[in-house]
Design a protein around this motif. Sequence first.
Motif, PDB file in Angstrom:
ATOM      1  N   ASP A 151      69.649 -45.827  39.625  1.00 35.93           N
ATOM      2  CA  ASP A 151      68.443 -46.391  40.360  1.00 35.93           C
ATOM      3  C   ASP A 151      67.891 -45.243  41.120  1.00 35.93           C
ATOM      4  N   LEU A 152      67.916 -43.925  40.844  1.00 35.70           N
ATOM      5  CA  LEU A 152      67.359 -42.973  41.246  1.00 35.70           C
ATOM      6  C   LEU A 152      65.999 -43.063  41.414  1.00 35.70           C
ATOM      7  N   GLU A 153      65.411 -42.996  42.524  1.00 34.97           N
ATOM      8  CA  GLU A 153      64.058 -42.892  42.381  1.00 34.97           C
ATOM      9  C   GLU A 153      63.310 -41.457  43.054  1.00 34.97           C
ATOM     10  N   VAL A 154      62.384 -40.941  42.246  1.00 36.99           N
ATOM     11  CA  VAL A 154      61.719 -39.727  42.554  1.00 36.99           C
ATOM     12  C   VAL A 154      60.289 -39.875  42.697  1.00 36.99           C
ATOM     13  N   THR A 155      59.567 -39.484  43.579  1.00 41.24           N
ATOM     14  CA  THR A 155      57.916 -39.780  43.736  1.00 41.24           C
ATOM     15  C   THR A 155      57.280 -38.607  43.980  1.00 41.24           C
ATOM     16  N   ALA A 156      56.078 -38.775  43.399  1.00 42.32           N
ATOM     17  CA  ALA A 156      55.102 -37.703  43.996  1.00 42.32           C
ATOM     18  C   ALA A 156      54.220 -38.206  44.800  1.00 42.32           C
ATOM     19  N   ASP A 157      53.683 -37.709  45.796  1.00 38.36           N
ATOM     20  CA  ASP A 157      52.562 -37.901  46.622  1.00 38.36           C
ATOM     21  C   ASP A 157      52.653 -39.393  47.129  1.00 38.36           C
ATOM     22  N   ARG A 158      53.893 -39.850  47.369  1.00 39.76           N
ATOM     23  CA  ARG A 158      54.050 -41.181  48.042  1.00 39.76           C
ATOM     24  C   ARG A 158      53.369 -41.028  49.306  1.00 39.76           C
ATOM     25  N   VAL A 159      52.619 -42.014  49.557  1.00 33.42           N
ATOM     26  CA  VAL A 159      51.827 -41.881  50.988  1.00 33.42           C
ATOM     27  C   VAL A 159      52.644 -42.604  51.968  1.00 33.42           C
ATOM     28  N   GLY A 160      52.746 -41.872  53.172  1.00 27.85           N
ATOM     29  CA  GLY A 160      53.667 -42.405  54.139  1.00 27.85           C
ATOM     30  C   GLY A 160      55.242 -42.378  54.131  1.00 27.85           C
ATOM     31  N   ALA A 161      55.927 -41.483  53.044  1.00 28.81           N
ATOM     32  CA  ALA A 161      57.123 -41.090  53.035  1.00 28.81           C
ATOM     33  C   ALA A 161      57.377 -40.390  54.321  1.00 28.81           C
ATOM     34  N   TYR A 162      58.582 -40.492  54.676  1.00 31.49           N
ATOM     35  CA  TYR A 162      58.988 -39.824  56.221  1.00 31.49           C
ATOM     36  C   TYR A 162      58.903 -38.321  55.840  1.00 31.49           C
ATOM     37  N   MET A 163      59.687 -37.859  54.809  1.00 30.60           N
ATOM     38  CA  MET A 163      59.934 -36.264  54.615  1.00 30.60           C
ATOM     39  C   MET A 163      59.077 -35.925  53.242  1.00 30.60           C
ATOM     40  N   VAL A 164      58.771 -34.823  53.260  1.00 29.35           N
ATOM     41  CA  VAL A 164      58.010 -34.248  51.981  1.00 29.35           C
ATOM     42  C   VAL A 164      58.889 -32.947  51.876  1.00 29.35           C
ATOM     43  N   LEU A 165      59.116 -32.791  50.659  1.00 30.45           N
ATOM     44  CA  LEU A 165      59.807 -31.470  50.379  1.00 30.45           C
ATOM     45  C   LEU A 165      58.829 -30.215  49.903  1.00 30.45           C
ATOM     46  N   ASN A 166      59.356 -29.208  50.474  1.00 33.74           N
ATOM     47  CA  ASN A 166      58.487 -27.969  50.151  1.00 33.74           C
ATOM     48  C   ASN A 166      59.430 -26.890  49.355  1.00 33.74           C
ATOM     49  N   GLN A 167      59.228 -26.986  48.256  1.00 35.09           N
ATOM     50  CA  GLN A 167      60.085 -26.398  47.257  1.00 35.09           C
ATOM     51  C   GLN A 167      59.583 -25.251  46.425  1.00 35.09           C
ATOM     52  N   ASN A 168      60.701 -24.326  45.981  1.00 35.85           N
ATOM     53  CA  ASN A 168      60.067 -23.207  45.423  1.00 35.85           C
ATOM     54  C   ASN A 168      59.953 -23.683  43.839  1.00 35.85           C
ATOM     55  N   GLU A 178      68.121 -27.972  38.115  1.00 34.00           N
ATOM     56  CA  GLU A 178      68.396 -27.685  39.338  1.00 34.00           C
ATOM     57  C   GLU A 178      67.754 -28.554  40.297  1.00 34.00           C
ATOM     58  N   LEU A 179      66.818 -29.441  39.939  1.00 34.64           N
ATOM     59  CA  LEU A 179      66.313 -30.494  40.863  1.00 34.64           C
ATOM     60  C   LEU A 179      67.135 -31.560  41.119  1.00 34.64           C
ATOM     61  N   GLY A 180      67.773 -32.007  40.101  1.00 39.60           N
ATOM     62  CA  GLY A 180      68.853 -33.187  40.242  1.00 39.60           C
ATOM     63  C   GLY A 180      69.895 -33.068  41.513  1.00 39.60           C
ATOM     64  N   PRO A 181      70.337 -32.159  41.560  1.00 44.15           N
ATOM     65  CA  PRO A 181      71.509 -31.935  42.728  1.00 44.15           C
ATOM     66  C   PRO A 181      70.942 -32.417  44.084  1.00 44.15           C
ATOM     67  N   LEU A 182      69.854 -31.757  44.234  1.00 45.92           N
ATOM     68  CA  LEU A 182      69.228 -32.014  45.683  1.00 45.92           C
ATOM     69  C   LEU A 182      68.606 -33.564  45.681  1.00 45.92           C
ATOM     70  N   TRP A 183      68.064 -34.185  44.549  1.00 45.68           N
ATOM     71  CA  TRP A 183      67.485 -35.364  44.607  1.00 45.68           C
ATOM     72  C   TRP A 183      68.722 -36.446  44.692  1.00 45.68           C
ATOM     73  N   LYS A 184      69.941 -36.064  44.245  1.00 47.53           N
ATOM     74  CA  LYS A 184      70.983 -36.923  44.177  1.00 47.53           C
ATOM     75  C   LYS A 184      71.454 -36.700  45.601  1.00 47.53           C
ATOM     76  N   ILE A 185      71.667 -35.925  46.186  1.00 42.86           N
ATOM     77  CA  ILE A 185      72.047 -35.903  47.625  1.00 42.86           C
ATOM     78  C   ILE A 185      70.919 -36.848  48.321  1.00 42.86           C
ATOM     79  N   LEU A 186      69.778 -36.499  48.272  1.00 47.44           N
ATOM     80  CA  LEU A 186      68.695 -37.286  49.090  1.00 47.44           C
ATOM     81  C   LEU A 186      68.941 -38.798  48.910  1.00 47.44           C
ATOM     82  N   HIS A 187      69.371 -39.032  47.384  1.00 51.24           N
ATOM     83  CA  HIS A 187      69.427 -40.601  47.105  1.00 51.24           C
ATOM     84  C   HIS A 187      70.838 -41.127  47.993  1.00 51.24           C
ATOM     85  N   LYS A 188      71.881 -40.423  48.018  1.00 50.70           N
ATOM     86  CA  LYS A 188      73.071 -40.751  48.581  1.00 50.70           C
ATOM     87  C   LYS A 188      72.855 -41.059  50.269  1.00 50.70           C
TER      88      LYS A 188
END
Lengths: 239, 185
Positions: A151-168, A178-188
């Motif tokens: 049920d991992l959810e990854v969105t782009a430009d979701r209005v009103g999200a609390y945090m936005v990632l500034n990623q290399n 290498e995107l996956g591990p960070l997403w999974k931590i954020l999911h957890k």
Amino acid sequence: MIEAMKLEEFTCDFKEDVSSRIPEANFDLCLTCGTCTGGCPASEQYGMDPRKFLRMLLLGMDDEIRKSPWAWVCTMCGRCMSACPMKINIPKLIYNVRASWDRDKRPKGIRGSCDQHIKSGNAMGVPKEDFVFTIEDVAREIRETQPEFSDLEVTADRVGAYMVLNQNSREPVTEPDELGPLWKILHKVKADWTHPTVMWGGENYCMFLADEEGWRYIMEEFVYHIEHNLKCKVVVNTE
Amino acid sequence: MKKYKIPHTFEFKSIIELYAQWIKDGTLKVNSDWNKDLKIKFTVQDPCNIGRKIGTNKIVDDLRFVVKAVVGEENFVDMVPNRSNNFCCGGGGGALQGGHTEQRRAYGKVKFDQIIETGAKYVITPCHNCHAQIEDMCHHHGGDYHTLHLWTVICLAMGILGENERTYLGPDLAELGLDIEGGIQ
């Protein structure tokens, strides 16, 4: 035989010029102690070091200073200034030396990355659609192959999200897994977050290129997107 | 943004501060049990941007807190000097794209020697530039360490590191936490 320099032939135009832009740089206060040089990993490259560079500025050796490739070997890491008893701002001097180069003479790699960023929002020059495709594709693969994250959810430009990632941008482009591990931590931790798609590359080669206009443009576009379009409260630097 | 005085209401945070906060308040459940017997040693690279350049050791101290929580305090070896007095790896300021390769590598030798001195098998580099430079130093100067992103170690310690997410692990950790089907245990 080495010919002695005649100091009266030099003026300190470049020093005056840079000092007028950064009055707190304290160039004239150098004690020549060499602490900067002793702790600088770029010392001796191209026969140059921070103390020597500053002496040349103070002596008015403007041509030599502005031509020295050392300005591109120094990484503006700030260790010299932090150790300096007079807090002389050598990193800003280097930045201004870089800015004094004709734009098309500055290193091609840095210039290219800056140009790409201005054009497409990231130093790798990836179109927004490709970025969105990549994150959706990697997220789908994780959902399908890692049952714990079905049920991992990854969105782009979701209005009103609390945090936005500034990623290399090198992560989605050269090593998307290498995107996956960070997403999974954020999911957890059940974080409320999204990826931006405007100026989404967290790197800033226009800053390294000393392209003031490009740097400002990138920042303005990014801030506008976060502030007015997405209305996020926190920008998270992933590095 | 301070430089250009661009008004904004959002705040900037480093993911490292958040990791530390989440571990402290129990939201992010990690432990270092996996490394209790393995005793694999880790060191950490302090990116200049979150150490010296912000004028406080707050984030680099958080970085140590997070790393110790996931690899075990006894398995963490610090470089000297460190935190806000660290040496830049030599990959910053655009150097990786700047074209002066020989000079960049000579610059990085200082960092390389520091890493070797720790005896650590893994260098955690929470910055993409540092990661690329330190990996290049290893190849160029003949080191035998591995260079990891921070999120890799956190996921490894949580037992949620997928099969495709192990590019930078050495053979000793390549299969840790994976079952024979390639899924996660």
